[in-house]
Design an enzyme around this catalytic site. Structure first.
Site, PDB file in Angstrom:
ATOM      1  N   ARG A 173       0.743  -1.273   0.056  1.00  0.00           N
ATOM      2  CA  ARG A 173      -0.073  -0.099   0.195  1.00  0.00           C
ATOM      3  C   ARG A 173       0.865   1.163  -0.006  1.00  0.00           C
ATOM      4  O   ARG A 173       0.423   2.377  -0.141  1.00  0.00           O
ATOM      5  CB  ARG A 173      -1.008   0.097   1.166  1.00  0.00           C
ATOM      6  CG  ARG A 173      -0.443  -0.016   2.458  1.00  0.00           C
ATOM      7  CD  ARG A 173      -1.329  -0.157   3.728  1.00  0.00           C
ATOM      8  NE  ARG A 173      -0.727  -0.075   4.955  1.00  0.00           N
ATOM      9  CZ  ARG A 173      -0.881   1.063   5.617  1.00  0.00           C
ATOM     10  NH1 ARG A 173      -1.424   2.161   5.180  1.00  0.00           N
ATOM     11  NH2 ARG A 173      -0.368   1.156   6.987  1.00  0.00           N
ATOM     12  N   ARG A 177       7.200   7.006  -6.281  1.00  0.00           N
ATOM     13  CA  ARG A 177       6.624   7.907  -7.335  1.00  0.00           C
ATOM     14  C   ARG A 177       8.023   8.278  -8.146  1.00  0.00           C
ATOM     15  O   ARG A 177       8.881   8.562  -7.649  1.00  0.00           O
ATOM     16  CB  ARG A 177       6.016   9.233  -6.927  1.00  0.00           C
ATOM     17  CG  ARG A 177       4.727   8.800  -6.239  1.00  0.00           C
ATOM     18  CD  ARG A 177       3.640   9.966  -5.815  1.00  0.00           C
ATOM     19  NE  ARG A 177       2.382   9.733  -4.942  1.00  0.00           N
ATOM     20  CZ  ARG A 177       2.421  10.039  -3.776  1.00  0.00           C
ATOM     21  NH1 ARG A 177       3.422  10.814  -3.295  1.00  0.00           N
ATOM     22  NH2 ARG A 177       1.365   9.637  -2.960  1.00  0.00           N
ATOM     23  N   ARG A 251       0.658  -5.679  17.380  1.00  0.00           N
ATOM     24  CA  ARG A 251       1.777  -4.730  17.919  1.00  0.00           C
ATOM     25  C   ARG A 251       0.953  -3.444  18.498  1.00  0.00           C
ATOM     26  O   ARG A 251      -0.017  -3.090  18.027  1.00  0.00           O
ATOM     27  CB  ARG A 251       2.494  -4.305  16.621  1.00  0.00           C
ATOM     28  CG  ARG A 251       3.448  -5.472  16.252  1.00  0.00           C
ATOM     29  CD  ARG A 251       4.659  -5.693  17.106  1.00  0.00           C
ATOM     30  NE  ARG A 251       5.758  -4.664  17.250  1.00  0.00           N
ATOM     31  CZ  ARG A 251       6.740  -4.933  17.968  1.00  0.00           C
ATOM     32  NH1 ARG A 251       6.659  -6.151  18.712  1.00  0.00           N
ATOM     33  NH2 ARG A 251       7.641  -4.188  17.957  1.00  0.00           N
ATOM     34  N   ARG A 281       9.231   6.893  14.853  1.00  0.00           N
ATOM     35  CA  ARG A 281       9.086   8.330  14.337  1.00  0.00           C
ATOM     36  C   ARG A 281       8.870   9.419  15.354  1.00  0.00           C
ATOM     37  O   ARG A 281       8.631   8.852  16.903  1.00  0.00           O
ATOM     38  CB  ARG A 281       8.037   8.286  13.317  1.00  0.00           C
ATOM     39  CG  ARG A 281       6.760   7.921  13.987  1.00  0.00           C
ATOM     40  CD  ARG A 281       5.380   7.884  12.973  1.00  0.00           C
ATOM     41  NE  ARG A 281       4.250   7.264  13.606  1.00  0.00           N
ATOM     42  CZ  ARG A 281       2.966   7.331  12.967  1.00  0.00           C
ATOM     43  NH1 ARG A 281       2.939   7.964  11.742  1.00  0.00           N
ATOM     44  NH2 ARG A 281       1.900   6.804  13.620  1.00  0.00           N
ATOM     45  N   GLU A 302       7.806   7.832  19.260  1.00  0.00           N
ATOM     46  CA  GLU A 302       6.770   6.956  18.979  1.00  0.00           C
ATOM     47  C   GLU A 302       7.685   5.513  19.117  1.00  0.00           C
ATOM     48  O   GLU A 302       8.617   5.326  18.253  1.00  0.00           O
ATOM     49  CB  GLU A 302       5.848   6.932  17.879  1.00  0.00           C
ATOM     50  CG  GLU A 302       5.071   5.677  17.715  1.00  0.00           C
ATOM     51  CD  GLU A 302       4.180   5.843  16.542  1.00  0.00           C
ATOM     52  OE1 GLU A 302       4.048   4.879  15.853  1.00  0.00           O
ATOM     53  OE2 GLU A 302       3.662   6.898  16.290  1.00  0.00           O
ATOM     54  N   TYR A 350      -6.293  -4.509   9.098  1.00  0.00           N
ATOM     55  CA  TYR A 350      -5.787  -3.097   9.215  1.00  0.00           C
ATOM     56  C   TYR A 350      -6.792  -2.265   8.503  1.00  0.00           C
ATOM     57  O   TYR A 350      -6.913  -2.484   7.317  1.00  0.00           O
ATOM     58  CB  TYR A 350      -4.345  -2.812   8.713  1.00  0.00           C
ATOM     59  CG  TYR A 350      -4.052  -1.473   8.572  1.00  0.00           C
ATOM     60  CD1 TYR A 350      -3.294  -1.049  10.069  1.00  0.00           C
ATOM     61  CD2 TYR A 350      -4.041  -0.449   8.100  1.00  0.00           C
ATOM     62  CE1 TYR A 350      -2.844   0.216  10.007  1.00  0.00           C
ATOM     63  CE2 TYR A 350      -3.784   0.656   7.917  1.00  0.00           C
ATOM     64  CZ  TYR A 350      -3.119   1.170   9.202  1.00  0.00           C
ATOM     65  OH  TYR A 350      -2.641   2.591   9.172  1.00  0.00           O
ATOM     66  N   ASP A 352      -8.029   1.888   7.703  1.00  0.00           N
ATOM     67  CA  ASP A 352      -7.887   3.217   7.883  1.00  0.00           C
ATOM     68  C   ASP A 352      -9.378   3.884   8.110  1.00  0.00           C
ATOM     69  O   ASP A 352     -10.544   3.258   7.992  1.00  0.00           O
ATOM     70  CB  ASP A 352      -7.292   4.003   6.450  1.00  0.00           C
ATOM     71  CG  ASP A 352      -5.947   3.867   6.372  1.00  0.00           C
ATOM     72  OD1 ASP A 352      -5.181   3.746   7.342  1.00  0.00           O
ATOM     73  OD2 ASP A 352      -5.517   3.846   5.145  1.00  0.00           O
TER      74      ASP A 352
END
Length: 372
Positions: A173, A177, A251, A281, A302, A350, A352
């Site tokens: 996912r 580019r 996790r 991050r 994090e 998972y 969004d």
């Protein structure tokens, strides 16, 4: 009127509650074991800096589904927001996802789009026909060097295992580019609610036929005897059945909080790709509301870890052993007639925010049509 129980006051539960309540044919109890609504999308202002904080990590709303976009905007104003993530590797700051600037900077080149495509193709491992693992997927499409730089260390920290042990789907996912577009998402609509996600969800739940009870734990299947006509369950599927077939693997993440004057890192999210850096991050939340001005700042390191019994599960691992256990629970679900499982935890996928809202709207509409 029919009596409905909704377990969980995140987006899944709130969308179901709102859709059913508007028909005027249901009384709805929404319960959540936490002391706030919103689930992992919960936002609130930090009292020391006045910055709107995403309490469980960054959430940027993005979708190409016009119906979902119009739906969430009916509960509040979403300001345009483009997520431009940076990644630090070996003391250098790079643009993510991998794009033409990342490629040129990393390899010290000045490629145009076609040159970059050919270069990356030459770096890819052509011997891998059908990637099964995360590592194979990365090596096939970006090559060993970019894989080691931006994916290996970060992924190992995030998932607590070698990337070769993870399915290829985790990486599929993420875009690569061959232009200078550093927008992290490809979706048409992208934004962040002006007053935070919890304000949006509060408006969804603001109806006389909806009653909210916080800090109330659902006790599992035994709660079915409470006189409800139907239950919508958005908690962990294994918890519903008291873990009788074992615990599914997740996790989780935890955060170390910092405050300072001014601007700490100049960007909402910066990944730390080096394996030796313990956190994955850093997110600085004042940058999620660029329409606001703050003299002070709050930011979070994090960290990722295995989910213990008292932790909040974040990311379903979906390893082979997990999927075997999941099949046992799905068989149990198929035998229930008055319970609907939906959302990330209840379906062990998972998802969004836009996926969750789309599925909840569809689920509510089908339920209403079935009752009529």
């Amino acid at each position: 009127m029919k009596k409905i129980l909704i377990v969980g006051a995140g987006f899944s539960g709130a969308v179901i509650a709102n859709t059913l309540a508007k028909t005027g044919e249901y009384f709805i109890d929404v319960i959540d074991e936490r002391n706030h609504i919103g689930g992992n999308c919960h936002t609130e202002r930090d009292p020391k800096t006045d910055v709107m904080v995403h309490q469980y990590g960054p959430h940027i709303f993005h979708t190409s589904n016009e119906k979902v976009w119009n739906y969430v905007n009916s509960f509040g104003t979403f300001r345009p927001f483009v997520n431009r993530v940076k990644s630090i590797y070996m003391g250098q700051v790079y643009s993510m996802p991998i794009n033409l600037h990342t490629i040129n900077q990393f390899f010290g080149k000045t490629f145009g789009p076609e040159e970059a495509k050919n270069w990356i193709k030459s770096k890819g491992d052509s011997s891998i026909d059908d990637p099964k693992t995360f590592e194979d997927q990365a090596k096939k499409f970006v090559g060993e060097e970019l894989y080691k730089a931006f994916f290996y260390g970060y992924t190992k920290k995030q998932w607590g295992t070698e990337p070769r042990n993870l399915p290829a789907s985790i990486l599929k996912r993420l875009p690569v580019r061959f232009n200078y577009d550093d927008n992290y998402y490809n979706d048409i609509y992208q934004g962040i609610p002006e007053d935070g996600y919890s304000a949006i969800i509060q408006k969804m739940l603001d109806h006389p036929n909806i009653k909210i009870q916080l800090e109330k734990r659902f006790l599992g299947g035994s709660d079915q005897s409470s006189g409800y006509d139907h239950i919508f369950y958005t908690g962990p599927i294994d918890a519903y059945f008291s873990f009788r077939h074992g615990r599914l693997g997740y996790r989780t993440v935890y955060f170390k909080e910092h405050r300072t004057e001014g601007d700490f890192q100049g960007n909402p999210v910066i990944n730390y790709a080096d394996e030796k850096v313990p956190y994955t991050r850093v997110h600085e939340h004042k940058h999620f509301t660029p329409w606001e001005s703050h003299s002070k700042t709050i930011y979070f390191e994090e960290y990722s870890k295995e989910t213990d019994e008292d932790d909040i599960p974040y990311y379903p691992k979906r390893l082979d052993e997990d999927m075997k256990i999941l099949k046992e629970y799905e068989l149990e679900v198929s035998r229930l007639s008055n319970v609907t499982f939906l959302g990330r935890l209840a379906t062990y996928r998972y998802l969004d925010m836009h996926h969750i809202i789309e599925e909840a709207l569809d689920c509510a509409e089908k339920f209403i049509n079935k009752q009529s």
